[in-house]
Enzyme design. Structure first.
Site, short mmCIF file in Angstrom:
data_model
loop_
_atom_site.label_atom_id
_atom_site.label_comp_id
_atom_site.label_asym_id
_atom_site.label_seq_id
_atom_site.Cartn_x
_atom_site.Cartn_y
_atom_site.Cartn_z
N CYS A 128 -0.41 3.54 6.75
CA CYS A 128 0.93 3.05 6.36
C CYS A 128 1.78 2.80 7.63
CB CYS A 128 1.59 4.05 5.42
SG CYS A 128 3.12 3.46 4.67
N ASP B 27 -1.42 -3.64 -3.54
CA ASP B 27 -0.39 -2.93 -2.78
C ASP B 27 0.97 -3.56 -3.07
OD1 ASP B 27 1.34 -1.91 -0.76
OD2 ASP B 27 -0.37 -1.56 0.57
N HIS C 298 -1.44 0.77 -2.57
CA HIS C 298 -1.10 1.29 -1.25
C HIS C 298 -1.55 2.75 -1.15
CE1 HIS C 298 1.19 1.23 2.49
NE2 HIS C 298 1.72 2.42 2.16
#
Length: 291
Positions: A165, A221, A259
């Site tokens: 991330c 995502d 994600h």
């Protein structure tokens, strides 16, 4: 930051495989309830715990894992965390690398801004921690971690960076450093608003890459669109004719995958893509000479 939290984060305990540490223990409150799927890598055969790394006159905490009985210098992996900092998940990832023979270092890049664990939401962490942690500072900290690694059993000719991330974006940026040989970016943001602290994003630095990056992304995502992945592919393709590192970059997009699919302690975890991505990550570093 309350006094108890400040004390627990600042009075760092240096340990080996037989103890626990202040950094890398427990999960950050804002990172959702911890799932039973959370992987726990044991300390058998490892030396793992907290280390203070000098950055000029500043002492930066990091979680460091290595094989207990290493022969010769070790390949180095820098692990860049999510916005939650170096909590148990990130510490565990370093131990996974150490089990494979790496000197794995997870710097606490956010330490000057504060402790992510003092905030209850990701929005608060973004505002109070991430926004106050400029890219230039992070890359300087990363280079300081490599200097320390070179003096403590690491092989500076075999350096890899991986991150998740926020750390995935940092992985792309770190690939512009001459010390880095390869990177693996897990769902790192590729585009964004340019600010004083974030003057360039991965899509802007394709021509400056000095190391090839493997980008691992989820097709579902919600925060990193497939359009932005395609923008990055286009930037890489444009830079490729004159840049061997850009030419060698690759992407893997997992369909219907959200994600943070590698984060085994979160509801977003997807075992199939996570395991496949990890295998590709390890293979990438071996292929690029970081092994």
């Amino acid at each position: 930051m309350n006094q108890k939290t400040q004390s627990s984060r600042r009075n760092f305990i240096k340990t080996s495989a037989i103890g626990a540490t202040a950094i890398g223990v427990g999960f950050v409150a804002a990172s959702e309830p911890v799932l039973a799927a959370a992987i726990e890598t044991d300390f058998n055969g490892l030396k793992a715990g907290e280390q203070m790394i000098p950055v000029g006159s500043f002492q930066m905490p990091a979680y460091v894992s290595r094989p207990e009985k290493a022969k010769g210098s070790l390949p180095i992996i820098i692990v860049a965390s999510e916005i939650f900092g170096v909590h148990e998940y990130i510490a565990d990832v370093t131990r996974r690398f150490a089990k494979l023979g790496y000197l794995a270092i997870a710097p606490e890049f956010f330490t000057r801004a504060g402790d992510p664990n003092t905030y209850g939401t990701t929005a608060e962490i973004q505002k109070n921690i991430v926004a106050k942690t400029p890219d230039a500072q992070v890359l300087n900290d990363l280079q300081a971690a490599l200097v320390w690694a070179g003096k403590n059993g690491g092989d500076l000719k075999r350096v890899g960076v991986t991150g998740f991330c926020w750390g995935g974006r940092i992985t792309w940026l770190s690939a512009t450093l001459p010390q880095v040989r390869a990177g693996v970016a897990w769902y790192g943001r590729l585009i964004g608003e340019k600010t004083e602290g974030n003057p360039r994003h991965p899509v802007d630095i394709a021509a400056d890459l000095k190391a090839p990056v493997l980008g691992l992304y989820g097709g579902a995502d919600a925060g990193i669109s497939l359009e932005s992945v395609e923008q990055m592919r286009a930037a890489i393709a444009e830079a490729a004719p004159k840049n061997p590192a850009a030419k060698a970059c690759q992407f893997e997009v997992y369909p219907d995958t959200p994600h943070a699919f590698h984060a085994d302690y979160r509801a977003t975890y997807r075992e199939g893509p996570a395991k496949d991505g990890w295998e590709k990550c390890i293979a990438w570093f071996k292929k690029m000479g970081v092994a």
